[in-house]
Design an enzyme around this catalytic site. Structure first.
Site, PDB file in Angstrom:
ATOM      1  N   SER A  26       0.773  -1.164   0.020  1.00 17.86           N
ATOM      2  CA  SER A  26       0.037   0.006   0.007  1.00 17.86           C
ATOM      3  C   SER A  26       0.864   1.169  -0.002  1.00 17.86           C
ATOM      4  O   SER A  26       1.743   1.291  -0.813  1.00 17.86           O
ATOM      5  CB  SER A  26      -1.024  -0.064   1.350  1.00 17.86           C
ATOM      6  OG  SER A  26      -2.038   0.920   1.023  1.00 17.86           O
ATOM      7  N   HIS A  76      -7.876  -5.480  -0.079  1.00 17.67           N
ATOM      8  CA  HIS A  76      -6.428  -4.934   0.257  1.00 17.67           C
ATOM      9  C   HIS A  76      -6.002  -5.454   1.659  1.00 17.67           C
ATOM     10  O   HIS A  76      -6.865  -5.498   2.555  1.00 17.67           O
ATOM     11  CB  HIS A  76      -6.830  -3.223   0.106  1.00 17.67           C
ATOM     12  CG  HIS A  76      -5.631  -2.613   0.517  1.00 17.67           C
ATOM     13  ND1 HIS A  76      -4.674  -2.494  -0.447  1.00 17.67           N
ATOM     14  CD2 HIS A  76      -5.271  -1.672   1.428  1.00 17.67           C
ATOM     15  CE1 HIS A  76      -3.717  -1.431  -0.300  1.00 17.67           C
ATOM     16  NE2 HIS A  76      -4.093  -1.184   0.944  1.00 17.67           N
ATOM     17  N   GLU A 108      -9.475  -5.402  -4.296  1.00 15.37           N
ATOM     18  CA  GLU A 108      -8.488  -4.466  -3.398  1.00 15.37           C
ATOM     19  C   GLU A 108      -9.619  -3.527  -2.590  1.00 15.37           C
ATOM     20  O   GLU A 108      -9.517  -3.266  -1.253  1.00 15.37           O
ATOM     21  CB  GLU A 108      -7.538  -3.472  -4.338  1.00 15.37           C
ATOM     22  CG  GLU A 108      -6.482  -4.038  -4.783  1.00 15.37           C
ATOM     23  CD  GLU A 108      -5.311  -4.158  -3.921  1.00 15.37           C
ATOM     24  OE1 GLU A 108      -5.458  -3.965  -2.718  1.00 15.37           O
ATOM     25  OE2 GLU A 108      -4.153  -4.573  -4.470  1.00 15.37           O
TER      26      GLU A 108
END
Length: 509
Positions: free
Chosen positions: A191, A415, A319
């Site tokens: 990320s 995610h 995600e």
């Protein structure tokens, strides 16, 4: 205690003493730079001061000041972070602090939207990686939020990235004493950590400090200088101050996150000035300032900035579903919300029509999720692989398609799910949110595979699947039965193939 239970290592600043844990020598909270307070506030990191005698390094350093993680926390809240100013520290897991060992080194950069995160999260325990891969794992704290990424007049841009460079310089100068090889360093992150890795690949200051890189879910958000200046003024304005070192240096570091959190609650009102950024959850990103970060990572890599660095890059299939859950939107997205997202995040003026044509059977919620997954993580990650190969380097592409076992699988391959798989599910921290407090045998099996691929890459440069090329686009699918296939998100790729990821502009003066 015997010597084996209290390992010691010499650093450029002095001797440190760690602890023998589960067959590893572990050192926590080693300063790699001076505390960035007082005269050093908002400055580039300065080398750690020397100490006399032996420094005990068995506890993590305090995390940098930041907003609370909980999505429902009030905008202005008392921060429950440990006190102390030694934010800039590293932690080391090594089979043995033996200078002759020269093992590969993996250096982790955490995510957190550039506004939160700390190396003491149990998810980032480097023990299983170090033991399974017979290598050295380093984690680090770096400045986030106002301290690390806000544009402040009189201060260098991208202070969080400069912290990461300083930590990598510490690794170069000291890791041999911990059994590591400074000529075989892999930097990896997820990320915002992956966005940091992408930036490091483009930064002249970072050149030569690492030799391989793993970027997990690269966000495409980098700010132009004009946008960063405007956001800096808005954050400082929450406190009635100017965005200058003179004004902000007098504010308690633990008080400043309140300004960012307060602004976060009303960012949508800045849509006419900030464009799509106003629809996101963070006012912070690296700035393409022409100095620390001279250009967008995709541009720099395509021009060969990292052709000598071997790369793994990839993303998760679903995600954005994590953010649907965190925002209480799972099962609640209607056609109006979907249309707004398609118009706001899509790659072209006719994005809504194009997405609906490309995904005719998708529900409103699926379209809402798809376009934001593509804009924020999936297409930037794919494009980084493209740029690396165009620039003469080598990349290996993956997509995680395994669904998180929590919430009855409703989160899919969301995610952050890759992180507990990379480190091994260990209980507690962010990882437990996604794989549960007790990992299933299937979770452990996939995690063992991912760890072996990551550590093999750090050791040999080969993760066990073919390199990516823009013609065949071979991609490793990470699932219970890992396979290699052509890139699976072809419909999205075609929608975005002409989009250029540029520094996000200030859309109104």
């Amino acid at each position: 205690m015997s010597r084996s239970e209290s390992p010691e290592a010499g650093t450029t600043a002095g001797v440190v003493r760690g602890r023998r844990e589960a067959g590893l020598d572990v050192f926590r909270g080693i300063p790699y730079a001076q505390p960035p307070v007082g005269e050093a506030r908002f400055a580039a990191p300065r080398p750690a001061e020397r100490w006399e005698g032996v420094r005990e390094t068995t506890a993590f350093g305090p995390p940098p000041p930041q907003e609370p993680f909980a999505p429902d926390a009030p905008a202005v809240a008392p921060w429950s972070l440990p006190t102390g100013d030694d934010w800039l520290t590293v932690n080391v897991w090594t089979p043995e602090a033996d200078p002759a060992a020269r093992r590969p080194v993996m250096v982790w950069i955490y995510g957190g939207a550039y506004k939160m995160g700390a190396a003491d999260d149990p998810t980032y325990n480097g023990g299983r990686l170090a033991k399974d891969g017979n290598l050295v794992v380093v984690t680090l704290n770096y400045r986030v939020g106002v301290e690390g990424f806000l544009h402040i007049e009189g201060a260098p841009a991208n202070r969080g990235l400069l912290d990461q460079v300083a930590a990598l310089e510490w690794v170069r100068d000291n890791i041999t004493a911990f059994g590591g090889d400074p000529d075989q360093v892999t930097v990896f992150g997820e990320s915002a950590g992956a966005g940091s890795v992408a930036a490091l690949l483009a930064m002249p200051r970072a050149r030569g400090l690492f030799h391989r890189a793993i970027a997990q879910s690269v966000p495409g958000t980098y700010f132009s200088d004009a946008l960063a200046r405007d956001i800096g003024a808005a954050v400082a304005g929450e406190l009635g101050l100017r965005p200058t070192v003179a004004d902000l240096a007098g504010v308690d570091p633990r008080k400043l996150p309140e300004a960012g959190a307060a602004l976060g609650g009303r960012m949508r009102g800045f849509r006419p000035r900030w464009g799509t950024v106003a629809l996101t959850a963070t006012p912070y990103s690296p700035v393409v300032d022409g100095d620390v970060l001279p250009d967008m990572p995709w541009t720099a890599l395509a021009e060969g900035s990292a052709r000598d660095v071997e790369l793994i890059v990839g993303h998760n299939r679903d995600e954005y579903r994590l953010f649907l859950m965190m925002g209480g939107l799972l099962g609640k997205v209607d056609d109006q919300l979907a249309s707004a997202a398609l118009a706001g995040f899509g790659p072209a003026p006719d994005s809504e029509q194009a997405y609906r044509a490309a995904f005719p059977d998708a529900s409103a919620e699926q379209l809402f999720e798809l376009v934001q997954s593509d804009w924020l993580f999936r297409m930037p990650s794919l494009r980084l692989a493209d740029a690396q190969t165009v620039g003469g380097g080598r990349a290996h592409l993956y997509e995680l398609t395994w669904s998180a076992p929590v919430h009855g699988g409703a989160l899919g391959a969301c995610h952050g799910l890759d992180v507990p798989l990379v480190f091994g599910p260990q209980g507690g921290g962010l990882g437990s949110m996604l794989v549960g407090p007790e990992p299933t045998p299937e979770t452990e099996q996939l995690s063992a595979y991912v760890r072996s691929a990551w550590t093999a890459f750090a050791t040999t440069g080969d993760p066990g699947w073919p390199a990516y090329d823009p013609e065949n686009r071979l991609t490793r699918l990470l699932d219970t039965e890992p396979t290699v296939t052509a890139y699976p998100e072809e419909a999205s790729r075609r929608l975005w193939e002409r989009h250029v990821f540029e520094a996000l502009p200030l859309t109104a003066g």
